[in-house]
Write an enzyme that holds these catalytic residues in place. Structure first.
Site, PDB file in Angstrom:
ATOM      1  N   ASP A   1       0.864  -1.174   0.000  1.00  0.00           N
ATOM      2  CA  ASP A   1       0.000   0.000   0.000  1.00  0.00           C
ATOM      3  C   ASP A   1       0.909   1.234   0.000  1.00  0.00           C
ATOM      4  O   ASP A   1       2.133   1.137   0.150  1.00  0.00           O
ATOM      5  CB  ASP A   1      -0.961  -0.021   1.199  1.00  0.00           C
ATOM      6  CG  ASP A   1      -2.187   0.845   0.930  1.00  0.00           C
ATOM      7  OD1 ASP A   1      -2.138   1.689   0.011  1.00  0.00           O
ATOM      8  OD2 ASP A   1      -3.207   0.691   1.626  1.00  0.00           O
TER       9      ASP A   1
HETATM   10  C1  BGC Z   1      -5.068   3.112   0.097  1.00  0.00           C
HETATM   11  C2  BGC Z   1      -5.225   2.040  -0.949  1.00  0.00           C
HETATM   12  C3  BGC Z   1      -5.130   2.649  -2.321  1.00  0.00           C
HETATM   13  C4  BGC Z   1      -3.813   3.367  -2.447  1.00  0.00           C
HETATM   14  C5  BGC Z   1      -3.610   3.993  -3.811  1.00  0.00           C
HETATM   15  C6  BGC Z   1      -3.832   3.963  -0.149  1.00  0.00           C
HETATM   16  O1  BGC Z   1      -3.782   5.039   0.707  1.00  0.00           O
HETATM   17  O2  BGC Z   1      -5.004   2.513   1.366  1.00  0.00           O
HETATM   18  O3  BGC Z   1      -6.447   1.374  -0.761  1.00  0.00           O
HETATM   19  O4  BGC Z   1      -5.269   1.661  -3.292  1.00  0.00           O
HETATM   20  O5  BGC Z   1      -3.766   4.389  -1.477  1.00  0.00           O
HETATM   21  O6  BGC Z   1      -4.439   5.065  -4.015  1.00  0.00           O
END
Ligand code: BGC
Length: 766
Positions: free
Chosen positions: A294
């Site tokens: 993530d």
């Molecule tokens: C979120 C993810 C997301 C990623 C990209 C993160 O902050 O937890 O779910 O896919 O950002 O945007």
């Protein structure tokens, strides 16, 4: 490998999306074929250490920033140097092509970029939020919406989505409950599979397919206190029984990627967790895709406190099993040195790069790195039909009290000649999109107000509208207008709830009430005596016991997407029925949280018809609260239709079965019940099968969903609904941490929700 190009012009997406997707290849990890592996290895052999690390480096475009600490700047130079493998947050063909030109046209090995985006509940055509659409219990519908989104996204060069989010969530304070399928692992698994099949279509080599990413691995939904990004403490049994199954379902459906989570699990950050990322995901499940972190989760290993410097964080991430570093900017910087010093084996680096390259190869990006730059459509077009159906199926009717002998809903043009529409969400286009609205536009939304105005004009009804207050409002100056509108009407429709961004990432709440002074507005309107239809928009179940008692009808709408208004109006007037059933328990108060139906019994449950020695009704020394009920306001599975259904007794085809033959896959139990539509109109019931196991080596939940079916029944029609129970349904992680069926008593319910029905009993002998 043959490439299948879907000929689907923008804005002209086919109505075929409303049909069942039957002619689909069975899922398989085709991206791990020997042929693709050999091609990836041939490329690997030509790569420098820096280029290898580059493939594992994922950066965000500056157009959209979805996390903290983004460094603007040198993307272009890094791409041209072959030092970037993937880009997130580029959403237009123009932008993806421009980056791709730098990678394919200027980098030494011409390896194309993989573009990823949070396509969560639609790309441009926005469907209900995932929690809403899960309430449809309609996996075919979920798959069709995902397929539709994949077509729209892929046309812009986006071939990878950061979805589905398959985190089980038992705590509605956690804002991200909006992004998942609720509290149940069985339903969550079915829905996880449906998303993967929809996004990845008939295979990644189809140019309209996008790689799915099951996230957030794992246990993110168990954040303590529902507080975003918080620590989780989950026993291995609960992890395997509750939080892992939807990921397993995604892997079995052929998901191409998995995202490692932000949270720590029992003290070890999920993005440095070899037990989950390597032992479970790769060794036990044989996952062949790649793991993406993530946003900056590898860098955050330092903040968690198990690395004091970037080099250690990068080492721990890669060794645990994170293949790609999203916007952490550590892998590109640290991996070459770590391999040179021998702290990370070359083979681990190669393995990670191989996994990424295989996905790019199977997408056909090497042969077709660019997309045609389509004109931006003026309107989502035919997607509206699917969006409206999805919204209708996700509406959950919680109350429908009689007025003059008949339930208030559906309204008829005569019962509602004069209608008052009140509330801050009645005409708020942007909120209807919910969180992660991707390329959705508020101007695409048909609001409740505008759809109701059209209906009123067509049928000669008078509609008066009063906003009453703001979503987070404190002023009562709008109350008088709302009260007046209600007084002059035969029915008042109130559109209350949360803003579209009060749920989703970084949007946990410590309270679960209607924000601002909306409940006071409701009270003022209820006082007029005009019957109230309360529509609640939210990304989580709200605890609104007063509203539940006083509204004549209560409809949960979640955030329904671009067709919010038409779907609601058609449902209010009975052109369609509220199709949803709860996939989360609705608490009475925030103090009850976490509250979920598939809990363990404890030694002192409040009531238990099945367990020997359970307390008697009225006993003081029981599980629960002095000042609150133990039951939820509405249980998992609940939802009313516009007709009534009755259930016969449950009929298993045997009273005894042997655990051994079930474990060996040689025996299954058939079980069925007759479900009858006893009401005045045709309707759809979601028939739910629950089990309970007693006499086992570890305590099992009081009920567990193990089957469900949407059944359409004409008025008066009865049908036998059959299920089959075998190893998959009956095995659990026992005292020896083996996933087996044990000799025990099996109770089976076939019921309209998790709180009703009478079980049949079957003995499972050794
Ligand atoms: C979120 C993810 C997301 C990623 C990209 C993160 O902050 O937890 O779910 O896919 O950002 O945007």
């Amino acid at each position: 490998m043959p490439r299948r190009f879907a000929v689907l012009p923008v804005g002209g997406l086919s109505l075929a999306f409303l049909m069942p997707l039957c002619a689909r290849a069975e899922p398989s990890a085709a991206f791990a074929s020997p042929g693709l592996t050999a091609r990836a290895d041939a490329l690997l052999a030509r790569m420098t250490l820096e280029e290898k690390a580059g493939q594992l480096n994922q950066l965000s475009a500056a157009t959209l920033i979805t996390g903290p600490g983004h460094e603007a700047g040198n993307n272009d130079e890094l791409i041209k140097g072959g030092l970037v493998g993937a880009i997130l947050n580029s959403a237009t063909a123009h932008e993806t092509n421009a980056y791709q030109k730098e990678a394919v046209g200027q980098s030494r090995l011409r390896i194309p970029i993989l573009f990823g985006l949070d396509v969560i509940h639609g790309f441009r055509t926005l469907f209900p939020i995932p929690l809403g659409i899960s309430a449809s219990w309609d996996t075919g519908l979920v798959e069709r919406t995902a397929r539709f989104a994949a077509v729209e996204a892929s046309q812009q060069g986006v071939r990878w989505t950061f979805g589905p989010m398959v985190d089980i969530a038992r705590d509605p304070r956690w804002g991200r409950i909006a992004e998942g399928a609720g509290e149940d692992p069985w339903l969550g698994s079915a829905i996880a599979r449906a998303y993967v099949l929809g996004y990845q279509g008939s295979g990644l080599d189809d140019s309209s397919s996008i790689v799915a990413c099951a996230k957030h691995f794992v246990g993110y939904g168990a954040a303590e206190g529902g507080r975003e990004y918080n620590t989780t403490e989950v026993s291995e049994r609960t992890l395997r029984q509750v939080y892992l199954p939807p990921f397993r379902a995604a892997v079995d459906a052929g998901v191409g990627s998995v995202m490692s989570a932000f949270n720590s699990i029992n003290g070890v950050p999920a993005s440095a967790n070899a037990l989950t990322l390597t032992q479970v995901l790769r060794r036990e499940w044989k996952f062949e895709g790649f793991v993406d972190s993530d946003w900056a989760a590898v860098r955050e290993i330092m903040v968690h406190g198990i690395a004091n410097d970037e080099r250690t964080a990068a080492r721990k991430g890669i060794l645990a099993g994170v293949d790609m570093d999203m916007e952490g900017r550590l892998y590109g910087k640290e991996l070459p040195g770590l391999v040179r010093s021998g702290d990370v084996p070359m083979e681990r680096l190669n393995e990670a790069v191989r996994r990424v390259l295989r996905i790019k190869l199977s997408l056909g990006l090497f042969e077709h790195p660019y997309v045609q730059e389509p004109a931006v459509p003026a309107d989502p077009g035919e997607g509206r039909v699917l969006a409206r159906r999805a919204a209708e199926e996700s509406l959950v009717l919680l109350e429908n009290r009689p007025l003059k002998g008949a339930p208030l809903l559906p309204l008829s043009a005569s019962s509602g000649k004069r209608i008052a529409l009140i509330g801050p969400l009645a005409d708020s286009a942007a909120d209807m999109l919910g969180s992660w609205s991707c390329e959705g536009r508020p101007r695409d939304v048909v609001t409740l107000r505008s759809a109701l105005a059209d209906r009123a004009a067509a049928e000669g009804m008078t509609l008066s509208y009063a906003k009453g207050t703001d979503i987070e409002g404190g002023s009562e100056t709008g109350f008088a207008g709302a009260v007046e509108a209600a007084r002059q009407s035969q029915v008042a429709i109130l559109a209350l709830g949360e803003s579209g961004h009060s749920s989703g990432e970084a949007s946990s709440r410590s309270r679960l009430d209607l924000p601002g002074n909306q409940e006071e507005l409701l009270e003022a309107v209820v006082k007029t005596g005009t019957p109230v239809v309360l529509i609640v928009f939210s990304g989580r179940p709200l605890a609104t016991p007063w509203a539940a008692r006083h509204a004549q009808a209560l409809l949960l709408a979640w955030f329904p997407g671009i067709e919010a208004g038409p779907a609601l109006v058609r449902t209010l007037f009975g052109d369609s029925e509220p199709g949803g059933r709860l996939t989360v328990s609705v608490p009475r108060s925030v103090g009850q949280v976490p509250i979920y139906y598939n809990a363990l019994n404890s030694g002192r449950p409040r009531a238990d018809p099945v367990a020997a020695g359970a307390p008697k009704p009225g006993d003081h020394y029981v599980n629960g609260y002095l000042d609150e009920e133990s039951t939820p306001l509405y249980p998992f599975g609940h939802g009313l239709a516009y007709t009534d259904f009755s259930y016969s007794a449950v009929h298993p085809d045997a009273t005894q079965m042997s655990a051994r033959s079930i474990n060996e896959g040689k025996a299954r139990l058939s079980v069925g019940a007759d479900v009858r539509n006893t009401g005045p109109r045709d309707g759809t019931e979601i028939v739910q099968l629950y089990i309970r196991l007693r006499g086992t080596s570890v305590a099992r939940p009081v009920r567990e969903l193990k089957g469900f079916r949407r059944v359409r029944l004409a008025a008066g029609e009865a049908r036998r609904v059959d299920f089959s129970l075998g190893r998959d349904e009956l095995a659990f992680w026992n005292i020896d941490m083996k996933n087996v069926v044990e000799p025990c008593s099996l109770y089976i319910w076939i019921a309209p929700d998790s709180a009703r029905g009478t079980p049949a009993r079957v003995d499972i002998t050794p």
